[in-house]
Design a protein around this motif. Sequence first.
Motif, PDB file in Angstrom:
ATOM      1  N   ASP A  31       0.803  -1.222   0.000  1.00 14.23           N
ATOM      2  CA  ASP A  31       0.000   0.000   0.000  1.00 14.23           C
ATOM      3  C   ASP A  31       0.835   1.272   0.000  1.00 14.23           C
ATOM      4  N   TYR A  32       2.147   1.124  -0.181  1.00 15.00           N
ATOM      5  CA  TYR A  32       3.015   2.294  -0.219  1.00 15.00           C
ATOM      6  C   TYR A  32       4.143   1.987  -1.186  1.00 15.00           C
ATOM      7  N   TYR A  36      13.127   5.259  -6.504  1.00 10.65           N
ATOM      8  CA  TYR A  36      14.453   5.732  -6.141  1.00 10.65           C
ATOM      9  C   TYR A  36      15.331   5.833  -7.378  1.00 10.65           C
ATOM     10  N   GLN A  38      19.421   5.746  -8.360  1.00 12.50           N
ATOM     11  CA  GLN A  38      20.736   5.437  -7.819  1.00 12.50           C
ATOM     12  C   GLN A  38      21.808   5.724  -8.869  1.00 12.50           C
ATOM     13  N   GLY A  43      24.148   6.102  -2.900  1.00 12.68           N
ATOM     14  CA  GLY A  43      22.997   5.405  -2.355  1.00 12.68           C
ATOM     15  C   GLY A  43      21.733   5.753  -3.107  1.00 12.68           C
ATOM     16  N   PRO A  44      20.668   4.954  -2.935  1.00 14.34           N
ATOM     17  CA  PRO A  44      19.388   5.274  -3.573  1.00 14.34           C
ATOM     18  C   PRO A  44      18.879   6.630  -3.077  1.00 14.34           C
ATOM     19  N   ARG A  51       0.815   6.521  -2.239  1.00 11.90           N
ATOM     20  CA  ARG A  51       0.086   5.591  -1.390  1.00 11.90           C
ATOM     21  C   ARG A  51      -1.015   4.933  -2.202  1.00 11.90           C
ATOM     22  N   PHE A  89      14.888   2.389  -9.313  1.00  9.21           N
ATOM     23  CA  PHE A  89      14.245   1.273  -8.622  1.00  9.21           C
ATOM     24  C   PHE A  89      12.854   1.673  -8.160  1.00  9.21           C
ATOM     25  N   SER A  95       1.771  -2.316   5.057  1.00  5.25           N
ATOM     26  CA  SER A  95       1.590  -1.801   6.418  1.00  5.25           C
ATOM     27  C   SER A  95       1.432  -2.933   7.397  1.00  5.25           C
ATOM     28  N   THR A 101       7.552   0.077  11.345  1.00  7.20           N
ATOM     29  CA  THR A 101       8.589   0.097  10.335  1.00  7.20           C
ATOM     30  C   THR A 101       7.968  -0.206   8.983  1.00  7.20           C
ATOM     31  N   ASN A 102       8.709   0.074   7.927  1.00  6.08           N
ATOM     32  CA  ASN A 102       8.288  -0.289   6.576  1.00  6.08           C
ATOM     33  C   ASN A 102       9.407  -1.053   5.902  1.00  6.08           C
ATOM     34  N   LYS A 103       9.166  -2.329   5.633  1.00  4.36           N
ATOM     35  CA  LYS A 103      10.136  -3.097   4.885  1.00  4.36           C
ATOM     36  C   LYS A 103       9.908  -2.790   3.414  1.00  4.36           C
ATOM     37  N   LEU A 104      10.920  -2.254   2.736  1.00  6.85           N
ATOM     38  CA  LEU A 104      10.805  -1.997   1.311  1.00  6.85           C
ATOM     39  C   LEU A 104      11.280  -3.215   0.543  1.00  6.85           C
ATOM     40  N   PHE A 106      12.380  -4.176  -3.104  1.00  6.18           N
ATOM     41  CA  PHE A 106      12.819  -3.488  -4.308  1.00  6.18           C
ATOM     42  C   PHE A 106      12.643  -4.332  -5.548  1.00  6.18           C
TER      43      PHE A 106
END
Lengths: 116, 118
Positions: A31-32, A36, A38, A43-44, A51, A89, A95, A101-104, A106
């Motif tokens: 949902d998010y 990015y 790079q 870094g990214p 959202r 990326f 959520s 926290t938010n695990k991304l 990629f």
Amino acid sequence: GENVGLHLPTLSVQEGDNSIINCAYSNSASDYFIWYKQESGKGPQFIIDIRSNMDKRQGQRVTVLLNKTVKHLSLQIAATQPGDSAVYFCAESTSNYGGATNKLIFGTGTLLAVQP
Amino acid sequence: DTAVSQTPKYLVTQMGNDKSIKCEQNLGHDTMYWYKQDSKKFLKIMFSYNNKELIINETVPNRFSPKSPDKAHLNLHINSLELGDSAVYFCASSQQDEGYTGWSYGYTFGSGTRLTVV
């Protein structure tokens, strides 16, 4: 540079043209989403996020489109410049974890090569 | 004025050694992360801390031990380094949205530490 020989999907555009980079995400519960950029040796760098309650969001020269039906995300860059050359990326997040926290997760990355 | 800074930028070490990478963020964020980027540019989360508490441990070998002395710092210690640990390690931070569970603001990455194990 360090991207030579990586065999990433590559989009080659002329300076001044518009670029569209596509991304298919995997989790329908995501949902998010973030795009990015790079550059080599860096870094990214955050470009734009969206959202899941939106299907379009615009920034400066960039637009992100979200199609939840087909789990597709795109990044449009207007009037592409040589400085836009980089690996792009998409990242998705869900959520969970009680909001702590938010695990991304990629995507593979797309190399954008801008020809002067 | 660097937002997320990590040191060292480059680290070359022999197999079997123990090494640490440090990360600090001055954004006032409450969540910090370690990500690993392999030679194919694939980025994968390793750990996440929120206010010094471990939230995510993404099945990383226990040779990797993160430590968060306060919410502005997240260090990564690696024991008994192996050739396969060679990668670029990125620290990141974000601010969690209290108004909606799970959304983040300002998810920011550091410039990376290139670890080469020989």
